[in-house]
Design a protein around this motif. Structure first.
Motif, PDB file in Angstrom:
ATOM      1  N   GLY A   1       0.783  -1.214   0.000  1.00 51.93           N
ATOM      2  CA  GLY A   1       0.000   0.000   0.000  1.00 51.93           C
ATOM      3  C   GLY A   1       0.823   1.276   0.000  1.00 51.93           C
ATOM      4  O   GLY A   1       0.260   2.374  -0.079  1.00 51.93           O
ATOM      5  N   CYS A   2       2.151   1.133   0.068  1.00 51.22           N
ATOM      6  CA  CYS A   2       3.032   2.304   0.098  1.00 51.22           C
ATOM      7  C   CYS A   2       3.317   2.808  -1.311  1.00 51.22           C
ATOM      8  O   CYS A   2       3.623   2.025  -2.211  1.00 51.22           O
ATOM      9  CB  CYS A   2       4.346   1.959   0.795  1.00 51.22           C
ATOM     10  N   GLU A   3       3.262   4.111  -1.467  1.00 51.64           N
ATOM     11  CA  GLU A   3       3.467   4.711  -2.785  1.00 51.64           C
ATOM     12  C   GLU A   3       4.894   4.566  -3.278  1.00 51.64           C
ATOM     13  O   GLU A   3       5.138   4.462  -4.486  1.00 51.64           O
ATOM     14  CB  GLU A   3       3.097   6.196  -2.715  1.00 51.64           C
ATOM     15  N   HIS A   4       5.855   4.536  -2.352  1.00 49.93           N
ATOM     16  CA  HIS A   4       7.261   4.608  -2.744  1.00 49.93           C
ATOM     17  C   HIS A   4       8.029   3.307  -2.525  1.00 49.93           C
ATOM     18  O   HIS A   4       9.255   3.294  -2.618  1.00 49.93           O
ATOM     19  CB  HIS A   4       7.943   5.748  -1.989  1.00 49.93           C
ATOM     20  N   LEU A   5       7.324   2.208  -2.230  1.00 50.10           N
ATOM     21  CA  LEU A   5       7.968   0.910  -2.033  1.00 50.10           C
ATOM     22  C   LEU A   5       7.337  -0.107  -2.970  1.00 50.10           C
ATOM     23  O   LEU A   5       6.151  -0.020  -3.288  1.00 50.10           O
ATOM     24  CB  LEU A   5       7.810   0.428  -0.586  1.00 50.10           C
ATOM     25  N   GLU A   6       8.125  -1.075  -3.384  1.00 47.93           N
ATOM     26  CA  GLU A   6       7.630  -2.145  -4.253  1.00 47.93           C
ATOM     27  C   GLU A   6       7.771  -3.483  -3.539  1.00 47.93           C
ATOM     28  O   GLU A   6       8.886  -3.938  -3.277  1.00 47.93           O
ATOM     29  CB  GLU A   6       8.417  -2.177  -5.565  1.00 47.93           C
ATOM     30  N   LEU A   7       6.670  -4.118  -3.222  1.00 50.23           N
ATOM     31  CA  LEU A   7       6.695  -5.416  -2.562  1.00 50.23           C
ATOM     32  C   LEU A   7       7.202  -6.474  -3.536  1.00 50.23           C
ATOM     33  O   LEU A   7       6.610  -6.698  -4.585  1.00 50.23           O
ATOM     34  CB  LEU A   7       5.293  -5.781  -2.066  1.00 50.23           C
ATOM     35  N   ARG A   8       8.301  -7.127  -3.167  1.00 54.37           N
ATOM     36  CA  ARG A   8       8.884  -8.152  -4.032  1.00 54.37           C
ATOM     37  C   ARG A   8       8.646  -9.580  -3.529  1.00 54.37           C
ATOM     38  O   ARG A   8       8.708 -10.522  -4.301  1.00 54.37           O
ATOM     39  CB  ARG A   8      10.392  -7.923  -4.161  1.00 54.37           C
ATOM     40  N   GLY A   9       8.464  -9.748  -2.206  1.00 52.30           N
ATOM     41  CA  GLY A   9       8.290 -11.096  -1.691  1.00 52.30           C
ATOM     42  C   GLY A   9       8.743 -11.211  -0.253  1.00 52.30           C
ATOM     43  O   GLY A   9       8.540 -10.288   0.541  1.00 52.30           O
ATOM     44  N   VAL A  10       9.370 -12.347   0.080  1.00 50.87           N
ATOM     45  CA  VAL A  10       9.747 -12.636   1.468  1.00 50.87           C
ATOM     46  C   VAL A  10      11.199 -13.072   1.558  1.00 50.87           C
ATOM     47  O   VAL A  10      11.811 -13.512   0.587  1.00 50.87           O
ATOM     48  CB  VAL A  10       8.850 -13.733   2.079  1.00 50.87           C
ATOM     49  N   MET A  11      11.730 -12.950   2.768  1.00 49.45           N
ATOM     50  CA  MET A  11      13.092 -13.401   3.070  1.00 49.45           C
ATOM     51  C   MET A  11      13.105 -14.082   4.431  1.00 49.45           C
ATOM     52  O   MET A  11      12.300 -13.734   5.305  1.00 49.45           O
ATOM     53  CB  MET A  11      14.047 -12.198   3.088  1.00 49.45           C
ATOM     54  N   ALA A  12      14.011 -15.037   4.606  1.00 46.92           N
ATOM     55  CA  ALA A  12      14.177 -15.648   5.924  1.00 46.92           C
ATOM     56  C   ALA A  12      15.557 -16.284   6.033  1.00 46.92           C
ATOM     57  O   ALA A  12      16.222 -16.568   5.036  1.00 46.92           O
ATOM     58  CB  ALA A  12      13.098 -16.697   6.181  1.00 46.92           C
TER      59      ALA A  12
END
Length: 233
Positions: free
Chosen positions: A157-168
């Motif tokens: 939902g952030c205008e300036h971030l791009e959700l790419r996935g997950v890390m662990a």
């Protein structure tokens, strides 16, 4: 540049790439689906330059001050994707977005908000991975698996971030396979809502095969490529 160091890195890279290819064959996957991130923390910018010459296209750093200085030194910055993979304080968000293309260690709402503000101020849009804790109890950073989807929604939902996935990171001293299988479940749940969030960053020098078997798309490999940090300080 040091030709012996170049030869050392080239040999190590070849071995790591062979391991990835073998793991993909075993898992019935295409090696092209798996990206290698060379973790260059504690090593100099000169090593990064050599790795870029050897075909590495992504590096990982986990300390802001060290990473900022090294990235600023790179003559071929445009040829490498910089991933920040360490625990991150909110007051460092502005610095990290100034050089990192991807921030992998996002694990709490306040950090999401800080990164979004900082990215907006700089006019950039970094990729973000939600870090999921696979420890019981969680003690090395990461949101608990049941909270990952809500955090992913916030990032998306952030205008300036791009959700790419997950890390662990796999639990210490335990079989990594069940943990990576759990991460895969979390990742697929997030992808159901956010289809473009397809990255699963999991697996390091000692457990990359288990990560590939459980669907990892990005591997963070340090010592198997660069050697022990004590040798090259």
């Amino acid at each position: 540049m040091d030709e012996s160091r170049r030869a050392e890195l080239a040999g190590n890279l070849t071995r790591v790439r062979e391991r990835i290819e073998a793991a993909c064959v075993e898992a019935g996957r295409d090696p092209a689906e798996v990206s290698l991130i060379a973790v260059t923390k504690f090593f100099p910018a000169s090593d990064i330059e050599l790795l870029v010459e050897l075909g590495v296209r992504a590096i990982g750093e986990n300390r802001d001050q060290e990473a900022a200085a090294k990235v600023a030194e790179l003559a071929r910055r445009q040829d490498v994707e910089v991933h920040f993979i360490g625990q991150l304080q909110t007051n460092k968000a502005g610095s990290v977005v100034s050089y990192a293309d991807v921030v992998q260690s996002v694990d709490r709402p306040k950090l999401v908000a800080a990164l979004d503000r900082a990215a907006g101020a700089r006019g950039v849009r970094p990729g973000v991975l939600v870090q999921v804790s696979l420890d019981e109890p969680p003690d090395r950073g990461g949101v608990e698996p049941q909270g990952a989807a809500a955090l992913a929604d916030q990032v998306a939902g952030c205008e300036h971030l791009e959700l790419r996935g997950v890390m662990a990171v796999a639990p210490l001293g335990a079989d990594p396979a069940p943990a990576f299988a759990r991460l895969r479940e979390v990742a697929h749940g997030i992808q159901h809502v956010h289809p473009d969030a397809s990255w699963i960053s999991a697996g390091m020098s000692g457990d990359l095969e288990a990560a590939v078997a459980q669907g990892a798309t990005h591997l963070r490999v340090g010592s198997a490529i660069l050697g022990s940090r004590q040798s090259h300080r």
